[in-house]
Design a protein around this motif. Structure first.
Motif, PDB file in Angstrom:
ATOM      1  N   UNK A 218       0.838  -1.191   0.000  1.00  0.00           N
ATOM      2  CA  UNK A 218       0.000   0.000   0.000  1.00  0.00           C
ATOM      3  C   UNK A 218       0.876   1.246   0.000  1.00  0.00           C
ATOM      4  N   UNK A 219       0.357   2.281  -0.633  1.00  0.00           N
ATOM      5  CA  UNK A 219       1.007   3.590  -0.667  1.00  0.00           C
ATOM      6  C   UNK A 219       0.068   4.575   0.010  1.00  0.00           C
ATOM      7  N   UNK A 220       0.555   5.206   1.048  1.00  0.00           N
ATOM      8  CA  UNK A 220      -0.221   6.215   1.765  1.00  0.00           C
ATOM      9  C   UNK A 220       0.422   7.574   1.541  1.00  0.00           C
ATOM     10  N   UNK A 221      -0.385   8.519   1.087  1.00  0.00           N
ATOM     11  CA  UNK A 221       0.061   9.905   0.955  1.00  0.00           C
ATOM     12  C   UNK A 221      -0.667  10.694   2.035  1.00  0.00           C
ATOM     13  N   UNK A 222       0.061  11.258   2.958  1.00  0.00           N
ATOM     14  CA  UNK A 222      -0.569  12.010   4.038  1.00  0.00           C
ATOM     15  C   UNK A 222      -0.681  13.492   3.668  1.00  0.00           C
ATOM     16  N   UNK A 223      -1.673  14.138   4.275  1.00  0.00           N
ATOM     17  CA  UNK A 223      -1.874  15.578   4.071  1.00  0.00           C
ATOM     18  C   UNK A 223      -1.763  15.943   2.599  1.00  0.00           C
ATOM     19  N   UNK A 224      -2.635  15.358   1.795  1.00  0.00           N
ATOM     20  CA  UNK A 224      -2.524  15.510   0.342  1.00  0.00           C
ATOM     21  C   UNK A 224      -2.640  16.964  -0.096  1.00  0.00           C
ATOM     22  N   UNK A 225      -2.037  17.224  -1.243  1.00  0.00           N
ATOM     23  CA  UNK A 225      -2.051  18.551  -1.853  1.00  0.00           C
ATOM     24  C   UNK A 225      -2.577  18.433  -3.274  1.00  0.00           C
ATOM     25  N   UNK A 226      -3.038  19.526  -3.816  1.00  0.00           N
ATOM     26  CA  UNK A 226      -3.539  19.513  -5.189  1.00  0.00           C
ATOM     27  C   UNK A 226      -2.456  19.008  -6.148  1.00  0.00           C
ATOM     28  N   UNK A 227      -1.200  19.312  -5.840  1.00  0.00           N
ATOM     29  CA  UNK A 227      -0.093  18.880  -6.698  1.00  0.00           C
ATOM     30  C   UNK A 227       0.123  17.374  -6.683  1.00  0.00           C
ATOM     31  N   UNK A 228      -0.516  16.656  -5.757  1.00  0.00           N
ATOM     32  CA  UNK A 228      -0.411  15.197  -5.730  1.00  0.00           C
ATOM     33  C   UNK A 228      -1.325  14.552  -6.765  1.00  0.00           C
ATOM     34  N   UNK A 229      -2.183  15.342  -7.390  1.00  0.00           N
ATOM     35  CA  UNK A 229      -3.062  14.823  -8.438  1.00  0.00           C
ATOM     36  C   UNK A 229      -2.223  14.210  -9.557  1.00  0.00           C
ATOM     37  N   UNK A 230      -2.412  12.904  -9.776  1.00  0.00           N
ATOM     38  CA  UNK A 230      -1.585  12.163 -10.729  1.00  0.00           C
ATOM     39  C   UNK A 230      -2.080  10.724 -10.762  1.00  0.00           C
ATOM     40  N   UNK A 231      -1.465   9.931 -11.620  1.00  0.00           N
ATOM     41  CA  UNK A 231      -1.680   8.479 -11.592  1.00  0.00           C
ATOM     42  C   UNK A 231      -0.513   7.837 -10.860  1.00  0.00           C
ATOM     43  N   UNK A 232      -0.813   6.816 -10.078  1.00  0.00           N
ATOM     44  CA  UNK A 232       0.204   6.144  -9.282  1.00  0.00           C
ATOM     45  C   UNK A 232       0.241   4.666  -9.679  1.00  0.00           C
ATOM     46  N   UNK A 233       1.447   4.179  -9.936  1.00  0.00           N
ATOM     47  CA  UNK A 233       1.639   2.813 -10.413  1.00  0.00           C
ATOM     48  C   UNK A 233       2.562   2.054  -9.464  1.00  0.00           C
ATOM     49  N   UNK A 234       2.241   0.789  -9.238  1.00  0.00           N
ATOM     50  CA  UNK A 234       3.204  -0.080  -8.604  1.00  0.00           C
ATOM     51  C   UNK A 234       3.895  -0.888  -9.701  1.00  0.00           C
ATOM     52  N   UNK A 235       5.113  -1.296  -9.424  1.00  0.00           N
ATOM     53  CA  UNK A 235       5.891  -2.050 -10.402  1.00  0.00           C
ATOM     54  C   UNK A 235       6.689  -3.120  -9.682  1.00  0.00           C
ATOM     55  N   UNK A 236       6.706  -4.290 -10.281  1.00  0.00           N
ATOM     56  CA  UNK A 236       7.438  -5.407  -9.690  1.00  0.00           C
ATOM     57  C   UNK A 236       8.364  -6.001 -10.732  1.00  0.00           C
TER      58      UNK A 236
END
Lengths: 111, 113
Positions: free
Chosen positions: A73-91
């Motif tokens: 899991x990926x947790x982003x705390x205290x999010x900001x408008x600049x965090x708007x994006x797509x997030x990918x995991x990679x193995x």
């Protein structure tokens, strides 16, 4: 087929809230990586967690890894408008340094 | 320090034409990867090179696609002849020796009419 699958597919939150994204994978791994992609841009590496680590922090990011459940899991705390994006995991694949990316979670942070 | 450089950034071409995409990896990196991203299929690895040698091209869709890496600072991905279904964003990425992290270029947005 994709190794990692993210959940949820899309997430919309208010600025200041926390965002949690999950990734499940199928085979044994020695590390798992998270990347961010802003609209119209290339992917940017965020964090790498190794199979012998359970949790890792980087600034407002917290990543956990549960190898018994084959999930992260990926947790982003205290999010900001600049965090708007797509997030990918990679193995990584079993050989070489080839990565397989999941379908991604689209995060929208509203200000 | 320059990141991965890709050119062109945008390409519009007609079906049947040859398309050549270019990539300059980060200096000192010895692995190079070509990806294709579409809404339907997500991010797919097409081919990757290690020390200028193609290691895995199992993701290359068909014979119309070819990739070369004549030296450590340059790689090309060629599509000949191009088809509308090749429309996508093509990314190049590189990695330094002994590191699993990949560094992506800005991508080339290809539209085949």
């Amino acid at each position: 087929s994709q190794q990692g699958e993210e959940d949820p597919q899309a997430l919309s939150i208010q600025e200041g809230e926390n965002a949690t994204m999950n990734c499940s994978y199928k085979t044994s791994i020695n590390n798992l990586q998270w990347y961010r992609q802003n609209s119209g841009r290339g992917l940017v590496h965020l964090i790498l967690i190794r199979s012998n680590e359970r949790e890792k922090h980087s600034g407002r990011l917290r990543v956990t890894l549960d190898t018994s459940k084959k999930s992260s899991s990926l947790l982003i705390t205290a999010s900001r408008a600049a965090d708007t994006a797509s997030y990918f995991c990679a193995t990584p694949q079993a050989y070489g340094n080839k990565l397989v990316f999941g379908a991604g979670t689209i995060l929208r942070v509203k200000s | 320090d320059a990141g991965v450089i890709q050119s062109p950034r945008h390409e519009v071409t007609e079906m049947g034409q040859e398309v050549t995409l270019r990539c300059k990896p980060i200096s000192g990196h010895n692995s190079l990867f070509w990806y294709r991203q579409t809404m339907m299929r997500g991010l797919e690895l097409l081919i990757y090179f290690n020390n200028n040698v193609p290691i895995d091209d199992s993701g290359m869709p068909e014979d119309r696609f070819s990739a070369k890496m004549p030296n450590a600072s340059f790689s090309t991905l060629k599509i000949q002849p191009s088809e509308p279904r090749d429309s996508a964003v093509y990314f190049c990425a590189s990695s330094p020796p002994g590191e699993e992290t990949q560094y992506f270029g800005p991508g080339t947005r290809l539209l085949v009419l």
